[in-house]
Design a protein around this motif. Structure first.
Motif, PDB file in Angstrom:
ATOM      1  N   ARG A 199       0.818  -1.138   0.084  1.00 57.02           N
ATOM      2  CA  ARG A 199      -0.010  -0.100   0.051  1.00 57.02           C
ATOM      3  C   ARG A 199       0.850   1.377   0.056  1.00 57.02           C
ATOM      4  O   ARG A 199       0.622   2.405  -0.721  1.00 57.02           O
ATOM      5  CB  ARG A 199      -0.853  -0.047   1.223  1.00 57.02           C
ATOM      6  CG  ARG A 199      -1.949  -1.037   1.047  1.00 57.02           C
ATOM      7  CD  ARG A 199      -3.137  -1.005   2.143  1.00 57.02           C
ATOM      8  NE  ARG A 199      -3.900   0.382   1.525  1.00 57.02           N
ATOM      9  CZ  ARG A 199      -4.973   0.621   2.149  1.00 57.02           C
ATOM     10  NH1 ARG A 199      -5.618  -0.063   2.914  1.00 57.02           N
ATOM     11  NH2 ARG A 199      -5.699   1.640   1.844  1.00 57.02           N
ATOM     12  N   VAL A 200       2.007   1.182   0.702  1.00 60.57           N
ATOM     13  CA  VAL A 200       2.927   2.549   0.609  1.00 60.57           C
ATOM     14  C   VAL A 200       3.461   2.807  -0.741  1.00 60.57           C
ATOM     15  O   VAL A 200       3.498   3.902  -1.187  1.00 60.57           O
ATOM     16  CB  VAL A 200       4.085   2.186   1.634  1.00 60.57           C
ATOM     17  CG1 VAL A 200       5.061   3.294   1.511  1.00 60.57           C
ATOM     18  CG2 VAL A 200       3.603   2.229   3.241  1.00 60.57           C
ATOM     19  N   VAL A 201       3.996   1.540  -1.318  1.00 59.40           N
ATOM     20  CA  VAL A 201       4.486   1.833  -2.689  1.00 59.40           C
ATOM     21  C   VAL A 201       3.311   2.130  -3.634  1.00 59.40           C
ATOM     22  O   VAL A 201       3.753   3.196  -4.496  1.00 59.40           O
ATOM     23  CB  VAL A 201       5.215   0.452  -3.157  1.00 59.40           C
ATOM     24  CG1 VAL A 201       5.644   0.619  -4.730  1.00 59.40           C
ATOM     25  CG2 VAL A 201       6.467   0.074  -2.332  1.00 59.40           C
ATOM     26  N   ASN A 202       2.377   1.690  -3.836  1.00 59.58           N
ATOM     27  CA  ASN A 202       1.247   1.848  -4.595  1.00 59.58           C
ATOM     28  C   ASN A 202       0.683   3.276  -4.343  1.00 59.58           C
ATOM     29  O   ASN A 202       0.285   4.048  -5.180  1.00 59.58           O
ATOM     30  CB  ASN A 202      -0.062   1.177  -4.519  1.00 59.58           C
ATOM     31  CG  ASN A 202       0.101  -0.360  -4.938  1.00 59.58           C
ATOM     32  OD1 ASN A 202       1.235  -0.445  -5.850  1.00 59.58           O
ATOM     33  ND2 ASN A 202      -0.464  -1.438  -4.485  1.00 59.58           N
ATOM     34  N   GLY A 203       0.646   3.968  -2.795  1.00 58.08           N
ATOM     35  CA  GLY A 203       0.174   5.363  -2.653  1.00 58.08           C
ATOM     36  C   GLY A 203       1.316   6.286  -3.274  1.00 58.08           C
ATOM     37  O   GLY A 203       0.770   7.432  -3.625  1.00 58.08           O
ATOM     38  N   LEU A 204       2.556   5.947  -3.155  1.00 62.99           N
ATOM     39  CA  LEU A 204       3.798   6.668  -3.517  1.00 62.99           C
ATOM     40  C   LEU A 204       3.518   6.989  -5.318  1.00 62.99           C
ATOM     41  O   LEU A 204       3.443   7.751  -5.864  1.00 62.99           O
ATOM     42  CB  LEU A 204       4.874   6.365  -3.241  1.00 62.99           C
ATOM     43  CG  LEU A 204       5.489   6.636  -1.804  1.00 62.99           C
ATOM     44  CD1 LEU A 204       6.777   5.870  -1.359  1.00 62.99           C
ATOM     45  CD2 LEU A 204       5.502   7.927  -1.409  1.00 62.99           C
ATOM     46  N   TRP A 205       3.141   5.863  -6.021  1.00 63.13           N
ATOM     47  CA  TRP A 205       3.164   5.759  -7.272  1.00 63.13           C
ATOM     48  C   TRP A 205       1.846   6.583  -7.688  1.00 63.13           C
ATOM     49  O   TRP A 205       1.983   7.497  -8.684  1.00 63.13           O
ATOM     50  CB  TRP A 205       2.871   4.496  -7.988  1.00 63.13           C
ATOM     51  CG  TRP A 205       3.884   3.553  -7.980  1.00 63.13           C
ATOM     52  CD1 TRP A 205       4.213   2.318  -7.378  1.00 63.13           C
ATOM     53  CD2 TRP A 205       5.416   3.738  -8.726  1.00 63.13           C
ATOM     54  NE1 TRP A 205       5.607   1.804  -7.781  1.00 63.13           N
ATOM     55  CE2 TRP A 205       6.150   2.521  -8.540  1.00 63.13           C
ATOM     56  CE3 TRP A 205       5.674   4.738  -9.453  1.00 63.13           C
ATOM     57  CZ2 TRP A 205       7.320   2.610  -9.286  1.00 63.13           C
ATOM     58  CZ3 TRP A 205       7.177   4.647 -10.258  1.00 63.13           C
ATOM     59  CH2 TRP A 205       7.682   3.570 -10.200  1.00 63.13           C
ATOM     60  N   GLU A 206       0.853   6.630  -7.038  1.00 61.07           N
ATOM     61  CA  GLU A 206      -0.278   7.290  -7.153  1.00 61.07           C
ATOM     62  C   GLU A 206      -0.304   8.767  -7.147  1.00 61.07           C
ATOM     63  O   GLU A 206      -0.951   9.645  -7.661  1.00 61.07           O
ATOM     64  CB  GLU A 206      -1.482   6.806  -6.283  1.00 61.07           C
ATOM     65  CG  GLU A 206      -3.015   7.385  -6.853  1.00 61.07           C
ATOM     66  CD  GLU A 206      -3.922   6.702  -5.850  1.00 61.07           C
ATOM     67  OE1 GLU A 206      -4.996   7.151  -5.910  1.00 61.07           O
ATOM     68  OE2 GLU A 206      -3.780   5.608  -4.978  1.00 61.07           O
ATOM     69  N   ASP A 255      -2.195  12.689   2.229  1.00 61.14           N
ATOM     70  CA  ASP A 255      -3.473  12.962   1.938  1.00 61.14           C
ATOM     71  C   ASP A 255      -4.202  11.741   1.442  1.00 61.14           C
ATOM     72  O   ASP A 255      -5.713  11.705   1.360  1.00 61.14           O
ATOM     73  CB  ASP A 255      -3.711  14.098   1.385  1.00 61.14           C
ATOM     74  CG  ASP A 255      -3.315  15.500   1.985  1.00 61.14           C
ATOM     75  OD1 ASP A 255      -3.167  15.330   3.483  1.00 61.14           O
ATOM     76  OD2 ASP A 255      -3.011  16.563   1.470  1.00 61.14           O
ATOM     77  N   SER A 256      -3.550  10.871   0.677  1.00 65.04           N
ATOM     78  CA  SER A 256      -4.156   9.811   0.034  1.00 65.04           C
ATOM     79  C   SER A 256      -4.765   8.549   1.092  1.00 65.04           C
ATOM     80  O   SER A 256      -4.376   8.764   2.165  1.00 65.04           O
ATOM     81  CB  SER A 256      -3.161   9.164  -0.797  1.00 65.04           C
ATOM     82  OG  SER A 256      -2.020   8.464  -0.060  1.00 65.04           O
ATOM     83  N   ALA A 257      -5.647   7.853   0.510  1.00 62.39           N
ATOM     84  CA  ALA A 257      -5.859   6.530   1.402  1.00 62.39           C
ATOM     85  C   ALA A 257      -4.912   5.755   1.927  1.00 62.39           C
ATOM     86  O   ALA A 257      -4.994   5.262   3.050  1.00 62.39           O
ATOM     87  CB  ALA A 257      -7.165   5.709   0.585  1.00 62.39           C
ATOM     88  N   ASP A 258      -3.907   5.532   1.238  1.00 67.49           N
ATOM     89  CA  ASP A 258      -2.776   4.712   1.531  1.00 67.49           C
ATOM     90  C   ASP A 258      -1.942   5.561   2.701  1.00 67.49           C
ATOM     91  O   ASP A 258      -1.604   4.837   3.574  1.00 67.49           O
ATOM     92  CB  ASP A 258      -1.809   4.449   0.527  1.00 67.49           C
ATOM     93  CG  ASP A 258      -2.680   3.506  -0.422  1.00 67.49           C
ATOM     94  OD1 ASP A 258      -3.410   2.607  -0.280  1.00 67.49           O
ATOM     95  OD2 ASP A 258      -2.411   3.859  -1.764  1.00 67.49           O
ATOM     96  N   GLY A 259      -1.775   6.792   2.450  1.00 69.09           N
ATOM     97  CA  GLY A 259      -1.189   7.612   3.761  1.00 69.09           C
ATOM     98  C   GLY A 259      -1.712   7.561   4.894  1.00 69.09           C
ATOM     99  O   GLY A 259      -1.471   7.506   5.970  1.00 69.09           O
ATOM    100  N   ASN A 268      -0.749   6.011   8.512  1.00 70.12           N
ATOM    101  CA  ASN A 268      -1.305   6.753  10.034  1.00 70.12           C
ATOM    102  C   ASN A 268      -1.936   6.031  10.794  1.00 70.12           C
ATOM    103  O   ASN A 268      -1.646   5.837  12.098  1.00 70.12           O
ATOM    104  CB  ASN A 268      -1.770   8.114   9.633  1.00 70.12           C
ATOM    105  CG  ASN A 268      -1.950   8.945  10.785  1.00 70.12           C
ATOM    106  OD1 ASN A 268      -0.791   9.369  11.464  1.00 70.12           O
ATOM    107  ND2 ASN A 268      -2.995   9.533  10.969  1.00 70.12           N
ATOM    108  N   ALA A 269      -2.965   5.506  10.417  1.00 69.42           N
ATOM    109  CA  ALA A 269      -3.838   4.541  11.225  1.00 69.42           C
ATOM    110  C   ALA A 269      -2.932   3.221  12.011  1.00 69.42           C
ATOM    111  O   ALA A 269      -3.101   3.017  13.136  1.00 69.42           O
ATOM    112  CB  ALA A 269      -5.054   3.933  10.617  1.00 69.42           C
TER     113      ALA A 269
END
Length: 309
Positions: free
Chosen positions: A191-198, A252-256, A260-261
């Motif tokens: 999820r971290v990697v996909n969030g950075l790509w996105e 601010d993304s869902a993966d970020g 944080n959660a």
């Protein structure tokens, strides 16, 4: 007429009976404990000079013989070991020489493999560059991971909780191969990697391993693998792009928010910061694949003619 006086009669006192008079069988057994046959056989042996040795003497002689045999065995073993020692030493030296030669040969083969891999990667980069023109070729090389990338970006460090093993608040996470709820898992890194790509990253690496479109993040037991190579926490993720904007967009993304959660609920440690200069290596091996546009299907003229006739 007076009679003659009678001499006094002496009575012999009777002996008192023996206490064991009524136990004649036991008395006989005690008085004759040795059978007559055994007694005669012992008498014959003694008369013939075959009385035998005393038990104590026989025991001492047996012990002496045993000690002599043990000393003989030890002496023979020591002599054999002394004779075999040079042979064993020679065999050991030969084995060490063989191991050193095979190790040297393996090192040479590994160097050859590295050279061939570097040559293949260089040819693949050239093929990628020749497949386009100017900026398009450079973009293809960067996105495919075929070349080293340098520029601004973000640095994201993800690490296990300080006391991995217990979740705050008692909430348990699913155990897909991981026993500790405070451990970073493969799906977290996905999820971290996909969030950075996105969020706009142009190139991403984890612990120095460049990711490509074909990279896989998986789990093996409690370990995280990237392209079948194990990672050791903390996990340092580098992403090249506009640092400040990339950092804000990811947080601010869902993966970020998911990351944080994890930090708030399970104590997983995270730290993200914008960087002015990052250097990401090229991928160790890039598979070059090209796609050709599909040709439009040609209408079947015979069917058309039959249908219109």
């Amino acid at each position: 007429m007076c009679g003659m006086p009678q001499p006094p009669v002496r009575s012999t006192p009777t002996r008192p009976p023996r206490p064991d008079a009524s136990m004649s069988l036991l008395t006989n057994v005690m008085d004759h404990s040795l059978d007559d046959g055994y007694a005669e056989a012992a008498a014959r042996k003694q008369a013939a000079g075959e009385g035998g040795l005393p038990k104590t003497l026989r025991a001492k002689l047996g012990l002496a013989v045993g000690l002599v045999l043990a000393a003989l065995v030890v002496t023979v073993g020591a002599a054999q070991a002394r004779v075999a020692a040079p042979v064993v030493a020679k065999e050991r030296e030969e084995l060490v020489d063989r191991v050193e030669k095979e190790t040297q040969a393996a090192d040479e083969l590994e160097e050859t493999v590295d050279k061939l891999r570097a040559d293949v990667n260089a040819r693949q980069r050239e093929a990628l560059k020749s497949g386009g023109h100017g900026e398009q070729a450079d973009l293809v090389s960067v996105l495919s991971g075929a070349v080293e990338v340098r520029g601004p970006g973000v640095k994201l460090v993800v690490d296990d909780a300080k006391e991995a093993g217990s979740a705050a608040g008692g909430d348990a996470r699913g155990s897909s191969g991981f026993s500790d709820t405070g451990r970073v898992r493969d799906r977290d890194m996905q999820r971290v990697v996909n969030g950075l790509w996105e969020s706009g990253a142009e190139a991403v690496s984890i612990n120095g391993q460049r990711l490509t479109a074909l990279s896989a993040i998986r789990a093996a037991g409690d370990a995280i693998l990237v392209d079948n190579r194990p990672l050791v926490p903390p996990y340092t993720v580098l992403a090249v792009g506009d640092g400040e904007r990339l950092s804000r967009a990811f947080q601010d993304s869902a993966d970020g928010l998911y990351l944080n959660a994890l930090q708030e609920n399970f104590g997983i440690r995270t730290n993200i910061s914008a960087q002015e200069d990052l250097r990401l290596p090229a991928a160790p091996s890039v598979i070059v694949r090209t796609a050709q546009p599909a040709q439009p299907a040609q209408p079947n003229t015979e069917t058309t003619e039959k249908g219109t006739s």
